[in-house]
Design a protein around this motif. Structure first.
Motif, PDB file in Angstrom:
ATOM      1  N   ASP A   1       0.942  -1.159  -0.143  1.00 14.03           N
ATOM      2  CA  ASP A   1       0.219   0.045   0.183  1.00 14.03           C
ATOM      3  C   ASP A   1       0.979   1.224   0.085  1.00 14.03           C
ATOM      4  O   ASP A   1       1.625   1.438   0.950  1.00 14.03           O
ATOM      5  N   TYR A   2       0.993   1.727  -1.122  1.00 12.34           N
ATOM      6  CA  TYR A   2       2.323   2.766  -1.464  1.00 12.34           C
ATOM      7  C   TYR A   2       1.590   4.383  -1.693  1.00 12.34           C
ATOM      8  O   TYR A   2       0.623   4.635  -2.283  1.00 12.34           O
ATOM      9  N   PHE A   3       2.229   5.162  -0.911  1.00 15.34           N
ATOM     10  CA  PHE A   3       2.094   6.556  -1.398  1.00 15.34           C
ATOM     11  C   PHE A   3       3.169   7.240  -2.105  1.00 15.34           C
ATOM     12  O   PHE A   3       4.235   7.372  -1.893  1.00 15.34           O
ATOM     13  N   ALA A   4       2.662   7.608  -3.359  1.00 15.13           N
ATOM     14  CA  ALA A   4       3.687   8.325  -4.426  1.00 15.13           C
ATOM     15  C   ALA A   4       3.523   9.802  -4.216  1.00 15.13           C
ATOM     16  O   ALA A   4       2.495  10.473  -4.296  1.00 15.13           O
ATOM     17  N   LEU A   5       4.585  10.456  -3.717  1.00 19.28           N
ATOM     18  CA  LEU A   5       4.654  11.876  -3.401  1.00 19.28           C
ATOM     19  C   LEU A   5       4.561  12.681  -4.513  1.00 19.28           C
ATOM     20  O   LEU A   5       3.942  13.616  -4.752  1.00 19.28           O
ATOM     21  N   HIS A   6       4.922  12.279  -5.809  1.00 20.38           N
ATOM     22  CA  HIS A   6       5.087  13.276  -6.964  1.00 20.38           C
ATOM     23  C   HIS A   6       3.458  13.564  -7.354  1.00 20.38           C
ATOM     24  O   HIS A   6       3.120  14.805  -7.780  1.00 20.38           O
ATOM     25  N   ASN A   7       2.567  12.598  -7.208  1.00 23.74           N
ATOM     26  CA  ASN A   7       1.086  12.999  -7.460  1.00 23.74           C
ATOM     27  C   ASN A   7       0.251  12.961  -6.186  1.00 23.74           C
ATOM     28  O   ASN A   7      -0.955  12.955  -6.612  1.00 23.74           O
ATOM     29  N   GLU A   8       0.808  12.469  -5.127  1.00 19.67           N
ATOM     30  CA  GLU A   8       0.156  12.382  -3.949  1.00 19.67           C
ATOM     31  C   GLU A   8      -1.133  11.490  -4.030  1.00 19.67           C
ATOM     32  O   GLU A   8      -2.360  11.795  -3.543  1.00 19.67           O
ATOM     33  N   THR A   9      -0.614  10.197  -4.537  1.00 19.15           N
ATOM     34  CA  THR A   9      -1.706   9.313  -4.731  1.00 19.15           C
ATOM     35  C   THR A   9      -1.388   7.976  -3.838  1.00 19.15           C
ATOM     36  O   THR A   9      -0.232   7.696  -3.817  1.00 19.15           O
ATOM     37  N   HIS A  10      -2.461   7.226  -3.345  1.00 23.17           N
ATOM     38  CA  HIS A  10      -2.165   5.933  -2.786  1.00 23.17           C
ATOM     39  C   HIS A  10      -2.489   4.868  -3.799  1.00 23.17           C
ATOM     40  O   HIS A  10      -3.743   4.784  -4.514  1.00 23.17           O
ATOM     41  N   THR A  11      -1.642   3.979  -4.041  1.00 23.16           N
ATOM     42  CA  THR A  11      -1.941   2.747  -4.832  1.00 23.16           C
ATOM     43  C   THR A  11      -1.747   1.419  -4.287  1.00 23.16           C
ATOM     44  O   THR A  11      -0.946   1.362  -3.201  1.00 23.16           O
TER      45      THR A  11
ATOM     46  N   TRP B   1      15.745   4.120   3.026  1.00 18.51           N
ATOM     47  CA  TRP B   1      15.744   2.804   2.239  1.00 18.51           C
ATOM     48  C   TRP B   1      15.098   2.737   1.106  1.00 18.51           C
ATOM     49  O   TRP B   1      13.831   3.515   1.075  1.00 18.51           O
ATOM     50  N   HIS B   2      15.442   2.274   0.034  1.00 17.50           N
ATOM     51  CA  HIS B   2      14.489   1.845  -1.138  1.00 17.50           C
ATOM     52  C   HIS B   2      14.276   0.656  -1.274  1.00 17.50           C
ATOM     53  O   HIS B   2      15.324  -0.221  -1.476  1.00 17.50           O
ATOM     54  N   LEU B   3      12.930   0.168  -1.802  1.00 21.94           N
ATOM     55  CA  LEU B   3      12.872  -1.275  -2.336  1.00 21.94           C
ATOM     56  C   LEU B   3      12.838  -0.914  -3.905  1.00 21.94           C
ATOM     57  O   LEU B   3      12.170  -0.308  -4.372  1.00 21.94           O
ATOM     58  N   ILE B   4      13.690  -1.888  -4.496  1.00 21.24           N
ATOM     59  CA  ILE B   4      13.718  -2.059  -5.974  1.00 21.24           C
ATOM     60  C   ILE B   4      13.066  -3.323  -6.412  1.00 21.24           C
ATOM     61  O   ILE B   4      13.361  -4.498  -5.857  1.00 21.24           O
ATOM     62  N   ALA B   5      12.135  -3.249  -7.205  1.00 22.37           N
ATOM     63  CA  ALA B   5      11.124  -4.200  -7.470  1.00 22.37           C
ATOM     64  C   ALA B   5      10.341  -4.198  -8.834  1.00 22.37           C
ATOM     65  O   ALA B   5      10.090  -3.105  -9.244  1.00 22.37           O
TER      66      ALA B   5
ATOM     67  N   ARG C   1      10.430   4.107  -2.146  1.00 18.33           N
ATOM     68  CA  ARG C   1      10.920   4.741  -0.953  1.00 18.33           C
ATOM     69  C   ARG C   1      10.254   4.156   0.319  1.00 18.33           C
ATOM     70  O   ARG C   1       8.798   4.207   0.416  1.00 18.33           O
ATOM     71  N   MET C   2      11.077   3.426   1.151  1.00 23.59           N
ATOM     72  CA  MET C   2      10.139   2.681   2.438  1.00 23.59           C
ATOM     73  C   MET C   2       9.511   3.300   3.427  1.00 23.59           C
ATOM     74  O   MET C   2       8.409   2.949   3.927  1.00 23.59           O
TER      75      MET C   2
END
Length: 318
Positions: free
Chosen positions: A158-168, A184-188, A200-201
């Motif tokens: 459940d991730y929050f993207a800062l550039h468009n301020e959306t939860h996906t 810490w960053h998760l690459i996937a 970004r964790m």
């Protein structure tokens, strides 16, 4: 290093991995492969059950364990430094696990080493400039992500993207984790976007570890990802902005999310902030919030970008 110490170190190295290649041992101790073969044979002759797989490497027979390991004073100090770093640069889950591991390590130290660590404890500090994470993002998923990486299990984010301020919500196949610029960053591989993504964790709201496996052979390695996509330091723009002190206080924690790396007091009325900005357009749109208050010191390209953005806004409202 004398041969006896090297044999002991090789034995510890063999216990630390399922299979150890002869080339790994040679590189670690700066010795030839021929010397590695002689050392392994010496361990076997001493009764240590070292097995070998042709073309693969060496291993310790299942069930064989070394007696408790003794640490030197320098090794104990290095571990204490690692504990301090973990306390500030890791997340809640790993912090707890590392603290438990350190308690076990301290239990096998000699009395003199224990006294040495106690005297050193208050003289090592790690200061983190990261802003506090809100309750919405609990910052406790590093252990779950490591488990997923080790077992090749699909993660549900459940991730929050800062550039468009959306939860996906994302189903992802992890290939590695990176500590970079204080986070810490998760690459996937993201199944939603059908591509590799950097998460970004501290923006992960929740994590679920699926029972479903993925085939890691289908993906590039973390090193290949970094070589191909991850030229972070060379792509980032060094930005210096000056704010009046009265306005600098109003920015609050926003500055951290836009890559703040340093603050410097220029005089009684002015503060200069240094940022590492991955994208001048993205950074410039944030800077527009502050109107004519900030002064751009560098780079010139940001000044030109702000002129473009100002004309864009003017054209929009005309």
């Amino acid at each position: 290093m004398n041969r006896i110490d090297r044999l002991s170190a090789i034995l510890i190295q063999l216990q630390g991995k399922k299979i150890v290649k002869a080339a790994e041992i040679a590189e670690r101790f700066n010795i030839s492969l021929r010397t590695v073969y002689r050392d392994v044979r010496a361990l076997q002759e001493a009764g240590v059950p070292v097995g070998a797989e042709a073309g693969t490497g060496y291993y310790l027979v299942e069930g064989y364990h070394l007696p408790p390991v003794m640490f030197s004073r320098e090794e104990a100090a290095a571990l204490l430094t690692g504990e301090k770093l973990m306390a500030n640069l890791s997340d809640h889950s790993n912090r707890k696990e590392f603290s438990n591991a350190m308690q076990k390590i301290k239990a096998v130290l000699r009395g003199s080493e224990k006294d040495f660590l106690e005297s050193l404890e208050d003289n090592i500090a790690v200061v983190s400039r990261r802003p506090p994470v809100g309750e919405e993002f609990p910052n406790r998923f590093l252990s779950d992500i490591q488990h997923s990486l080790g077992k090749q299990l699909i993660l549900q984010l459940d991730y929050f993207a800062l550039h468009n301020e959306t939860h996906t919500k994302r189903d992802v196949e992890p290939i590695g984790i990176i500590f970079m610029n204080g986070y810490w960053h998760l690459i996937a591989w993201c199944r939603l976007r059908h591509g590799y993504r950097d998460f970004r964790m501290d923006r992960i709201k929740n994590v679920g570890v699926s029972a479903d496996n993925y085939d890691k052979q289908r993906h590039i390695t973390l090193k290949e990802y970094m070589d191909r996509y991850g030229e972070y330091e060379t792509q980032a723009h060094m930005v210096k902005i000056r704010f009046p002190k009265t306005h600098a206080r109003r920015i609050g924690d926003q500055k951290y999310y836009y890559g703040l790396v340093e603050e410097q007091l220029i005089n009684d009325e002015c503060i200069e902030m240094t940022f590492l900005a991955p994208c001048l357009d993205w950074f410039g749109r944030w800077l527009l919030i502050w109107g004519s208050i900030p002064e751009i010191v560098t780079p010139v390209a940001l000044t030109e970008k702000m002129q473009e953005l100002a004309l864009e806004i003017k054209a929009h409202y005309l």
